[in-house]
Design a protein around this motif. Structure first.
Motif, PDB file in Angstrom:
ATOM      1  N   PHE A 149     -68.403  -9.774   6.088  1.00 30.18           N
ATOM      2  CA  PHE A 149     -67.834  -9.443   7.187  1.00 30.18           C
ATOM      3  C   PHE A 149     -67.944 -10.284   8.426  1.00 30.18           C
ATOM      4  O   PHE A 149     -66.773 -10.295   9.150  1.00 30.18           O
ATOM      5  N   GLY A 152     -66.013 -13.184   9.774  1.00 28.69           N
ATOM      6  CA  GLY A 152     -64.503 -13.039  10.086  1.00 28.69           C
ATOM      7  C   GLY A 152     -63.372 -13.397   8.985  1.00 28.69           C
ATOM      8  O   GLY A 152     -63.559 -13.001   8.021  1.00 28.69           O
ATOM      9  N   ALA A 153     -62.732 -14.415   9.281  1.00 26.57           N
ATOM     10  CA  ALA A 153     -61.642 -14.920   8.426  1.00 26.57           C
ATOM     11  C   ALA A 153     -62.032 -15.957   7.361  1.00 26.57           C
ATOM     12  O   ALA A 153     -61.704 -16.078   6.350  1.00 26.57           O
ATOM     13  N   TRP A 172     -56.725   0.756  13.208  1.00 29.44           N
ATOM     14  CA  TRP A 172     -57.172   0.922  14.685  1.00 29.44           C
ATOM     15  C   TRP A 172     -58.498   0.105  14.728  1.00 29.44           C
ATOM     16  O   TRP A 172     -58.523   0.037  16.085  1.00 29.44           O
ATOM     17  N   ALA A 173     -58.881  -0.432  13.878  1.00 27.79           N
ATOM     18  CA  ALA A 173     -59.892  -1.368  14.094  1.00 27.79           C
ATOM     19  C   ALA A 173     -60.013  -2.456  12.995  1.00 27.79           C
ATOM     20  O   ALA A 173     -59.316  -2.198  12.076  1.00 27.79           O
ATOM     21  N   THR A 174     -60.987  -3.263  13.012  1.00 24.91           N
ATOM     22  CA  THR A 174     -60.882  -4.234  11.992  1.00 24.91           C
ATOM     23  C   THR A 174     -62.054  -3.856  11.082  1.00 24.91           C
ATOM     24  O   THR A 174     -63.259  -4.184  11.587  1.00 24.91           O
ATOM     25  N   GLY A 203     -67.557  -1.768  11.827  1.00 26.82           N
ATOM     26  CA  GLY A 203     -67.825  -2.948  12.451  1.00 26.82           C
ATOM     27  C   GLY A 203     -69.388  -3.351  12.012  1.00 26.82           C
ATOM     28  O   GLY A 203     -69.630  -3.478  10.806  1.00 26.82           O
ATOM     29  N   THR A 204     -70.147  -3.777  12.808  1.00 27.05           N
ATOM     30  CA  THR A 204     -71.406  -3.997  12.571  1.00 27.05           C
ATOM     31  C   THR A 204     -72.499  -2.962  12.901  1.00 27.05           C
ATOM     32  O   THR A 204     -73.639  -3.169  12.758  1.00 27.05           O
TER      33      THR A 204
ATOM     34  N   GLU B 107     -67.842  -8.690  20.770  1.00 21.17           N
ATOM     35  CA  GLU B 107     -67.119  -7.667  20.328  1.00 21.17           C
ATOM     36  C   GLU B 107     -65.815  -7.550  21.373  1.00 21.17           C
ATOM     37  O   GLU B 107     -65.897  -8.060  22.351  1.00 21.17           O
ATOM     38  N   ALA B 113     -63.745  -2.347  18.817  1.00 26.73           N
ATOM     39  CA  ALA B 113     -63.195  -2.230  17.557  1.00 26.73           C
ATOM     40  C   ALA B 113     -63.149  -3.268  16.545  1.00 26.73           C
ATOM     41  O   ALA B 113     -63.106  -3.224  15.401  1.00 26.73           O
ATOM     42  N   ALA B 114     -63.271  -4.387  17.347  1.00 32.76           N
ATOM     43  CA  ALA B 114     -63.369  -5.560  16.539  1.00 32.76           C
ATOM     44  C   ALA B 114     -64.653  -6.290  16.697  1.00 32.76           C
ATOM     45  O   ALA B 114     -64.852  -6.609  17.925  1.00 32.76           O
ATOM     46  N   SER B 115     -65.330  -6.547  15.723  1.00 34.40           N
ATOM     47  CA  SER B 115     -66.637  -7.108  15.858  1.00 34.40           C
ATOM     48  C   SER B 115     -66.667  -8.433  15.666  1.00 34.40           C
ATOM     49  O   SER B 115     -67.683  -9.126  15.300  1.00 34.40           O
ATOM     50  N   HIS B 116     -65.430  -9.024  15.430  1.00 38.55           N
ATOM     51  CA  HIS B 116     -65.363 -10.533  15.347  1.00 38.55           C
ATOM     52  C   HIS B 116     -63.951 -11.067  15.983  1.00 38.55           C
ATOM     53  O   HIS B 116     -63.005 -10.298  15.422  1.00 38.55           O
ATOM     54  N   ASP B 118     -62.028 -13.479  14.951  1.00 37.09           N
ATOM     55  CA  ASP B 118     -60.752 -13.705  14.022  1.00 37.09           C
ATOM     56  C   ASP B 118     -60.165 -12.461  13.485  1.00 37.09           C
ATOM     57  O   ASP B 118     -58.983 -12.367  13.147  1.00 37.09           O
ATOM     58  N   LEU B 119     -60.913 -11.255  13.371  1.00 32.85           N
ATOM     59  CA  LEU B 119     -60.425 -10.014  12.960  1.00 32.85           C
ATOM     60  C   LEU B 119     -59.494  -9.196  14.132  1.00 32.85           C
ATOM     61  O   LEU B 119     -58.522  -8.605  13.886  1.00 32.85           O
ATOM     62  N   GLN B 120     -59.753  -9.622  15.330  1.00 27.38           N
ATOM     63  CA  GLN B 120     -59.251  -8.966  16.363  1.00 27.38           C
ATOM     64  C   GLN B 120     -57.724  -8.680  16.481  1.00 27.38           C
ATOM     65  O   GLN B 120     -56.962  -8.073  16.466  1.00 27.38           O
ATOM     66  N   ILE B 122     -55.478  -8.612  13.993  1.00 24.74           N
ATOM     67  CA  ILE B 122     -55.092  -7.889  13.050  1.00 24.74           C
ATOM     68  C   ILE B 122     -54.676  -6.520  13.523  1.00 24.74           C
ATOM     69  O   ILE B 122     -53.680  -5.617  13.245  1.00 24.74           O
ATOM     70  N   LEU B 167     -55.520 -16.682  10.859  1.00 22.63           N
ATOM     71  CA  LEU B 167     -56.417 -15.861  11.696  1.00 22.63           C
ATOM     72  C   LEU B 167     -57.312 -16.669  12.400  1.00 22.63           C
ATOM     73  O   LEU B 167     -57.817 -16.847  13.430  1.00 22.63           O
TER      74      LEU B 167
END
Lengths: 281, 338
Positions: A149, A152-153, A172-174, A203-204, B107, B113-116, B118-120, B122, B167
């Motif tokens: 996780f 990231g990508a 609403w979050a990744t 998340g983490t 973050e 809500a996005a911890s990376h 790359d993922l933000q 989305i 991404l």
């Protein structure tokens, strides 16, 4: 295979020693030759790959899982489901000699969706290019581990797009939903109230990834010309009545990101799998 | 032979020979948080990321690119909008955040809500209120586009048009967006003989006494989540970081925002309720309410909440805050659409 061949040579050695010591020299030569023959055989197996099919078969106790059918659980609660999905990743196979094979990371995450099941209620995962061998154990993770996780990508190919298509990404979050059970539940006081188990890591901050290790009841023989099928039964009832029995009425009808309820579901989820049987061709 | 062979070929392979770019590490900044070895920035990847950032194809109706709510002249915020509008007339529920110096953050979003990084993307891409699209649809749209057919192989070794590379390209574009050349930066780094005026220095003194425990480091945020006692807007009922973990201790907490280019990123707060910096400072001085979970650091000795500021102090503080404006970044053509 290897063990049998070796003992065969040992018995030859034993018999020949009884006959005469003169043959010892010859025998050593023979052993050397046969050993190298042996090596050739092992090498040919090592170079060889085959496919392996893992079949996931969801059930509820001793019944098949069928959408919209009511199943009883503990404490006089019952439920009906309309979607059952979970993520399986990091599949690793263990040979009888203890050596392991980890399926390549980029391919090693699967969304098992009951909606994709065949008429027998089985969802197939095919592992390609598995080294030929005799496997006795399969382990995998339920969900997505933190290491993956946090990349990231990177190294994920189209997994994020696939997960989103299967509604296994939070909107609403990744983050990934590790399991998704949607339906309704009833008890003595309510009828057909919403039931949504969308459990994942958050998340983490909260790690709900769990690992499962299953012994095969018989050896899984992978060869170029032999594709074994590992039939895994998943007992969805144990999501609610596993290590811990939970009550829908206590808030387990809606499980999303809460740091108390989600680890309970994650621990229960770990215990729903067993290898029922293995088909070798 | 090999050379002759490739010359004869009718379909020459597009070769992956990237030009690597360096993500800046300004002397007065915290360390880069992004793992660059997993996604090294290249000119080709940056160009691809920029094209994606400005392309409406990333939205359901093909007309709401990322840049719609992130305009460069306003440090990539949505000029003047309290909340932003997306596809099908949807209205988001938070104020669009600036995009700058993201390489140094771990973050993202007002609630983390996005911890990376790359993922933000989305989140806005898939939000029904914002771009309302799916990653798979975007992949399909880009695969049908000749520019992307040729640019992905230049930007990535495997050349795949997939969610990973989309991404990664967006991250490469964002990683290069570094704002570190404001008047303040040049002053603290002793560059070009830049000095602060008397009033700016007085503002700095107030900032260090009353603001910098949360707005810490030269990013001006400690990257924590705090409840600042904003009166709750019942219409939005935005519980902030609580949404991420459902932890009651997180109720109404939001990320301490960076103050870089704060002069340009109005309106302010997570819902854009304050149009001016003066309104923000008036709130800290006298507008806070006890909503049950206000940050202890904002408690005065008499038990009330707030940061006392005189009118003169507010003027001095604002003068100092304006030294964070980085015109080089705001006008940097590398990030501009045209």
């Amino acid at each position: 295979m290897e063990v049998r061949t070796t003992s065969y040579h040992l018995s030859i050695i034993f018999i020949q020693m009884k006959i005469t010591k003169i043959f010892i020299t010859l025998l050593l030569c023979a052993t050397v030759i046969s050993c190298s023959n042996d090596d050739n055989m092992v090498e040919s197996l090592v170079g060889q790959t085959g496919d392996l099919i893992v079949k996931f078969d969801n059930g509820v106790g001793d019944q098949d899982l069928i959408f919209d059918v009511s199943y009883d659980k503990s404490s006089n609660e019952s439920y009906k489901l309309t979607s059952v999905k979970y993520i399986v990743s990091n599949i690793e196979l263990t040979k009888s000699d203890g050596s392991t094979f980890m399926y390549p990371e980029i391919e090693n995450a699967f969304i098992v969706d009951e909606a994709d099941a065949n008429n027998a209620g089985e969802i197939y995962i095919t592992l390609n290019d598995v080294p030929a061998g005799d496997y006795t154990k399969i382990s995998f993770g339920v969900g997505i581990d933190q290491e993956r996780f946090q990349k990231g990508a990177d190294g994920q190919g189209n997994l994020l797009a696939e997960a989103q298509e299967k509604e296994m990404l939070w909107s609403w979050a990744t983050g990934f939903r590790f399991i998704r059970l949607d339906g309704v539940y009833s008890d003595a006081t309510v009828t057909d109230e919403a039931l949504n188990i969308h459990m994942g890591s958050v998340g983490t901050s909260l790690d709900n990834y769990r690992e499962v290790s299953l012994d095969a009841p018989n050896t899984v023989i992978v060869r170029e010309a032999s594709t074994p099928e590992v039939h895994i039964k998943a007992d969805i009832a144990k999501v609610f009545d596993g290590q811990t029995s939970v009550l829908f009425a206590d808030g387990y009808n809606q499980v999303h990101t809460d740091e108390t309820t989600t680890p309970v579901i994650a621990d229960n989820l770990m215990g729903i799998f067993m290898i029922h049987h293995v088909h070798n061709e | 032979m090999a050379i002759l062979w490739s010359c004869d070929s009718d379909s020459p392979e597009i070769s992956y020979t990237p030009t690597y770019l360096q993500v800046e590490q300004p002397a007065n900044f915290p360390e880069i948080q992004y793992n660059l070895s997993n996604n090294p920035v290249t000119q080709e990847g940056f160009d691809l990321g920029k094209a994606l950032f400005y392309d409406g194809k990333l939205s359901a109706n093909n007309s709401i690119p990322c840049a719609f709510c992130h305009e460069q002249a306003f440090a990539f915020t949505h000029h003047g909008h309290t909340l932003s509008h997306g596809v099908n007339g949807g209205i988001g529920f938070r104020n669009s955040q600036p995009m700058q110096n993201l390489a140094y953050f771990s973050e993202f979003m007002w609630d983390g809500a996005a911890s990376h990084l790359d993922l933000q993307p989305i989140i806005p891409l898939t939000s029904e209120l914002e771009m309302g699209e799916t990653l798979s649809n975007v992949v399909d749209k880009l695969k049908a586009d000749t520019y992307y057919q040729s640019q992905f192989p230049l930007a990535f070794d495997d050349g795949e048009i997939n969610s990973e590379n989309i991404l990664k390209a967006l991250s490469q574009f964002m990683l290069m967006m570094v704002s570190s050349n404001s008047k303040y930066d040049k002053y603290v780094r002793n560059e070009e003989g830049v000095t602060l005026t008397e009033v700016e220095l007085q503002g700095q003194n107030i900032f260090e006494n009353k603001c910098s425990s949360c707005h810490a480091t030269d990013l001006f945020t400690d990257q924590s989540y705090r409840n600042t006692g904003l009166p709750i807007n019942a219409k939005l009922d935005d519980t902030g970081r609580f949404k991420v973990l459902e932890n009651p201790e997180d109720l109404y907490k939001f990320k301490v925002p960076s103050l870089r280019n704060v002069e340009k990123t109005f309106p302010y707060m997570h819902d854009g309720r304050f149009a001016t910096l003066t309104a923000v400072l008036n709130f800290y001085d006298s507008g806070m309410v006890d909503n049950g979970n206000v940050d202890e650091s904002l408690k005065r000795s008499d038990g009330s909440f707030g940061i006392s500021l005189t009118e003169n102090e507010k003027v001095q503080l604002i003068a100092f805050l304006k030294t964070f404006t980085d015109n080089e970044f705001l006008n940097d053509t590398r990030f501009a659409e045209y």
